[in-house]
Design an enzyme around this catalytic site. Structure first.
Site, PDB file in Angstrom:
ATOM      1  CE  LYS A  55     -28.600   4.310  77.978  1.00  0.00           C
ATOM      2  NZ  LYS A  55     -29.227   5.106  79.053  1.00  0.00           N
ATOM      3  CB  SER A 307     -26.716   8.255  84.997  1.00  0.00           C
ATOM      4  OG  SER A 307     -28.044   8.434  85.463  1.00  0.00           O
TER       5      SER A 307
HETATM    6  C1  LIG Z   1     -29.735   4.609  80.177  1.00  0.00           C
HETATM    7  C2  LIG Z   1     -29.663   5.373  81.437  1.00  0.00           C
HETATM    8  C3  LIG Z   1     -29.545   4.728  82.699  1.00  0.00           C
HETATM    9  C4  LIG Z   1     -29.571   3.220  82.857  1.00  0.00           C
HETATM   10  O1  LIG Z   1     -28.549   2.569  82.156  1.00  0.00           O
HETATM   11  P1  LIG Z   1     -28.660   0.997  81.834  1.00  0.00           P
HETATM   12  O2  LIG Z   1     -27.377   0.659  81.184  1.00  0.00           O
HETATM   13  O3  LIG Z   1     -29.837   0.818  80.919  1.00  0.00           O
HETATM   14  O4  LIG Z   1     -28.882   0.294  83.142  1.00  0.00           O
HETATM   15  C5  LIG Z   1     -29.426   5.530  83.826  1.00  0.00           C
HETATM   16  N1  LIG Z   1     -29.453   6.877  83.759  1.00  0.00           N
HETATM   17  C6  LIG Z   1     -29.571   7.524  82.579  1.00  0.00           C
HETATM   18  C7  LIG Z   1     -29.583   9.008  82.582  1.00  0.00           C
HETATM   19  C8  LIG Z   1     -29.682   6.803  81.377  1.00  0.00           C
HETATM   20  O5  LIG Z   1     -29.789   7.456  80.214  1.00  0.00           O
END
Ligand SMILES: *Cc1c(COP(=O)(O)O)cnc(C)c1O
Length: 334
Positions: A55, A307
């Protein structure tokens, strides 16, 4: 399917890459032999970003594009999770004040992590709605700029820079598997990847309970879903009934969405640790989880986006050790 006017383009995402260069990590793409059979599986380690999740890309790009007047007023949000950390970190790097509004229910460990990044914490009321109301007041009365977690063009562009890195390193990728919540991550990745390689497949993965984008795509319009506790807590929350960008982009560019049970997510987290010695939060393990559950149709080299790694240590240790964990009203075991 048509995209909204002024949807971010490949050129916008390339510009975002220039903006975030040196402020955000260009993360490694590592081979995952334990998960690769006849098809090669690669892991994109966004969990190694300085705030522990991707993010930071979107927040850094959004803050860079603020006007001088907006910068003077500072930025804010009411996320307790990875977006809140990203906004606090990116604001500190840019020398702007950041205010993060949190309800009194947010655990102190999360509050401390955001405060440690230099953000001003305002504890208000006992719900997320109360925190949002306070942000709205600060926007009106103190010229604060609210940085949204996913439904914003500059945020989508920042997340899309991941696809530029992926296809530069591996132009032969056939599929990218992306954790899916509000859809900022998958929207940016899909725009850039499909502009560079129209036949690449983009697959979104969510948890079964409360999969807001999956349900909205099925309904043909943004709908509200009932939230439920999940190992993939970073995938919780809705897409917004007034969604302006990510719903339309997902409808046009996402090839498939897959849903997983809590036990499947548990096995993904555990496998990432046991096979690759990686710490991941539930949301980040959904790609591996979908693969292990036999829910991914493979057609060539496949990148899974890991992510983030911001998981409660006690919960992670239990999963890594194969012990059962309590998630809301469920006892989950692999
Ligand atoms: C926010 C987030 C997501 C999902 O992202 P979106 O843009 O809301 O679809 C996936 N994995 C992690 C670790 C996140 O913080």
């Amino acid at each position: 399917m048509t995209l909204p006017v002024a949807t971010p383009s490949l050129a916008d995402i390339r510009q975002a890459r220039e903006v975030i260069a040196g402020r955000v990590l260009c993360t490694p793409l590592i081979p995952a032999p334990a998960f690769s059979g006849s098809t090669e599986i690669l892991l994109k380690l966004e969990s190694l970003q300085p705030t522990g999740a991707f993010k930071l890309r979107g927040a850094t790009n959004a803050i860079h594009h603020l006007t001088a007047a907006e910068r003077a007023g500072g930025v804010g949000c009411c996320s307790t999770g990875n977006h809140g950390r990203a906004v606090a970190y990116a604001a500190a790097q840019a020398g702007l004040r950041a205010i993060v509004c949190l309800s009194s229910l947010v655990p102190s460990a999360k509050v401390d992590a955001i405060a440690a990044l230099g953000a001003d914490i305002r504890r208000v009321g006992d719900s997320q709605d109360a925190a949002q109301t306070e942000i709205d007041r600060l926007v009106r009365e103190e010229r604060l700029t609210d940085i949204p977690p996913f439904d914003h063009p500059r945020v989508i562009e920042g997340q899309g820079t991941i696809a530029l890195e992926l296809l530069e390193e591996r132009p032969d990728l056939a599929t990218i598997v992306v954790p899916l919540s509000g859809g900022g991550l998958i929207s940016g990745i899909a725009i850039a990847a499909k502009a560079l390689k129209p036949d690449i497949r983009i697959i979104g993965v969510s948890m079964q309970r409360g999969a807001a984008m999956h349900e909205s795509l099925a309904a043909g319009r943004p709908i509200a879903v009932t939230e439920a506790p999940s190992l993939a807590d970073s995938l919780g929350g809705g897409i917004g009934i007034g969604n302006r960008w990510t719903f339309a982009i997902c409808r046009a560019l996402v090839d498939e969405t897959i849903l997983l049970s809590e036990a499947e997510i548990y096995r993904g987290m555990r496998a990432l640790f046991c096979e690759q010695r990686l710490v991941s939060e539930g949301a980040a393990a959904v790609g591996v989880a979908a693969l292990l559950a036999g829910k991914l149709a493979l057609n060539g080299p496949t990148a899974l986006i890991v992510s983030g790694h911001n998981v409660d240590p006690a919960q992670f240790l239990a999963v890594a050790g194969g012990e059962s964990v309590r998630i809301g009203d469920q006892i989950v075991k692999g």
